[in-house]
Design a protein around this motif. Structure first.
Motif, PDB file in Angstrom:
ATOM      1  N   ALA A  29       9.074   6.433   3.057  1.00 27.83           N
ATOM      2  CA  ALA A  29      10.027   5.830   3.990  1.00 27.83           C
ATOM      3  C   ALA A  29       9.482   5.858   5.417  1.00 27.83           C
ATOM      4  O   ALA A  29       9.616   4.881   6.166  1.00 27.83           O
ATOM      5  N   LEU A  30       8.863   6.967   5.790  1.00 21.46           N
ATOM      6  CA  LEU A  30       8.285   7.088   7.131  1.00 21.46           C
ATOM      7  C   LEU A  30       7.191   6.041   7.325  1.00 21.46           C
ATOM      8  O   LEU A  30       7.078   5.422   8.387  1.00 21.46           O
ATOM      9  N   GLY A  31       6.395   5.841   6.282  1.00 21.98           N
ATOM     10  CA  GLY A  31       5.339   4.839   6.370  1.00 21.98           C
ATOM     11  C   GLY A  31       5.891   3.453   6.626  1.00 21.98           C
ATOM     12  O   GLY A  31       5.344   2.683   7.424  1.00 21.98           O
ATOM     13  N   LYS A  32       7.004   3.139   5.979  1.00 21.77           N
ATOM     14  CA  LYS A  32       7.604   1.816   6.171  1.00 21.77           C
ATOM     15  C   LYS A  32       8.225   1.692   7.560  1.00 21.77           C
ATOM     16  O   LYS A  32       8.187   0.644   8.180  1.00 21.77           O
ATOM     17  N   LEU A  33       8.814   2.777   8.050  1.00 21.45           N
ATOM     18  CA  LEU A  33       9.382   2.762   9.393  1.00 21.45           C
ATOM     19  C   LEU A  33       8.301   2.574  10.462  1.00 21.45           C
ATOM     20  O   LEU A  33       8.474   1.819  11.413  1.00 21.45           O
ATOM     21  N   ALA A  58       0.832  -1.207   0.000  1.00 18.15           N
ATOM     22  CA  ALA A  58       0.000   0.000   0.000  1.00 18.15           C
ATOM     23  C   ALA A  58       0.867   1.258   0.000  1.00 18.15           C
ATOM     24  O   ALA A  58       0.565   2.240  -0.694  1.00 18.15           O
ATOM     25  N   ILE A  59       1.974   1.242   0.757  1.00 15.57           N
ATOM     26  CA  ILE A  59       2.869   2.401   0.805  1.00 15.57           C
ATOM     27  C   ILE A  59       3.481   2.658  -0.564  1.00 15.57           C
ATOM     28  O   ILE A  59       3.561   3.795  -1.039  1.00 15.57           O
ATOM     29  N   ASP A  60       3.905   1.582  -1.241  1.00 19.94           N
ATOM     30  CA  ASP A  60       4.494   1.735  -2.573  1.00 19.94           C
ATOM     31  C   ASP A  60       3.459   2.235  -3.578  1.00 19.94           C
ATOM     32  O   ASP A  60       3.753   3.111  -4.399  1.00 19.94           O
ATOM     33  N   LEU A  61       2.248   1.684  -3.516  1.00 19.77           N
ATOM     34  CA  LEU A  61       1.197   2.121  -4.432  1.00 19.77           C
ATOM     35  C   LEU A  61       0.845   3.580  -4.204  1.00 19.77           C
ATOM     36  O   LEU A  61       0.616   4.337  -5.161  1.00 19.77           O
ATOM     37  N   ASP A  62       0.809   3.974  -2.948  1.00 17.15           N
ATOM     38  CA  ASP A  62       0.509   5.368  -2.624  1.00 17.15           C
ATOM     39  C   ASP A  62       1.583   6.293  -3.194  1.00 17.15           C
ATOM     40  O   ASP A  62       1.286   7.366  -3.728  1.00 17.15           O
TER      41      ASP A  62
END
Length: 211
Positions: free
Chosen positions: A201-205, A157-161
């Protein structure tokens, strides 16, 4: 049997994830069209090209992430098509230098824009009005694809966003220069690119390590 290392690896991936062959044959259709098709009469013709050139890429990502259902593929098609359209509107001048016009001929006629205007980088009022129409239409395609982000795992989802926001930023860049894209390729500013990447990056962290 494939002999090149790349195709050997690809064949293994296809077997592992049970990826349908038609996704790759669709991409080949687009490659062949690139050799012969340089104009598109209608917007539906442009969408048909995106069906083969862009949409299979989204399907492949979904297969690799464990999603096979038509509903998610349909949502992915909206996003992938919108990304392709945004790139077309960003690259009108460079595409013309390669002999291609992706703007539908029906829209050129509707807004009173000639191919000579494109050839001579004439950002006329009519041309800019047409580009505004194309940008707003593309924004709608992005909107229709957004539900996909909420229907996949958080990492995807983070990548798609990020991809979706990046495409919409291209449209914003076009709008900021009043849709005058001829001879002046719209681009996302470096600070905005950094902001998008930082957000991803923040979303993944915040999501934390995989369990």
């Amino acid at each position: 049997m494939p002999k090149h290392p790349v195709f050997i690896a690809l064949a293994e991936t296809v077997r592992q994830f049970d990826i349908p062959q038609h996704e790759f044959s669709d991409l080949l259709i687009a490659f062949r069209q690139d050799q012969t098709v340089t104009r598109f009469d209608t917007f539906n013709d442009v969408l048909a090209y995106c069906r083969y050139s862009a949409n299979p890429v989204g399907h492949l990502v979904l297969y690799l992430c464990g999603y096979r259902d038509p509903e998610r593929q349909h949502l992915s098609d909206f996003t992938c098509t919108a990304l392709q359209l945004a790139n077309f509107w960003q690259d009108v001048t460079s595409d013309y230098s390669k002999g291609r016009i992706y703007l539908p001929i029906e829209d050129l006629r509707r807004f009173g824009v000639s191919q000579d205007d494109i050839a001579h980088n004439q950002n006329t009022q009519s041309f800019c009005a047409m580009m505004q129409f194309e940008v707003e239409r593309t924004r709608d395609w992005f909107r229709q694809g957004l539900p996909l982000i909420r229907s996949v795992n958080p990492e995807l989802a983070i990548d798609l966003d990020l991809f979706s926001r990046g495409g919409q930023e291209i449209l914003n860049a076009i709008q900021k220069q009043n849709y005058a894209v001829l001879g002046n390729r719209p681009a996302i500013s470096k600070p905005r690119k950094l902001a998008l990447v930082a957000r991803a990056a923040l979303g993944k962290l915040l999501r934390g390590p995989k369990s």
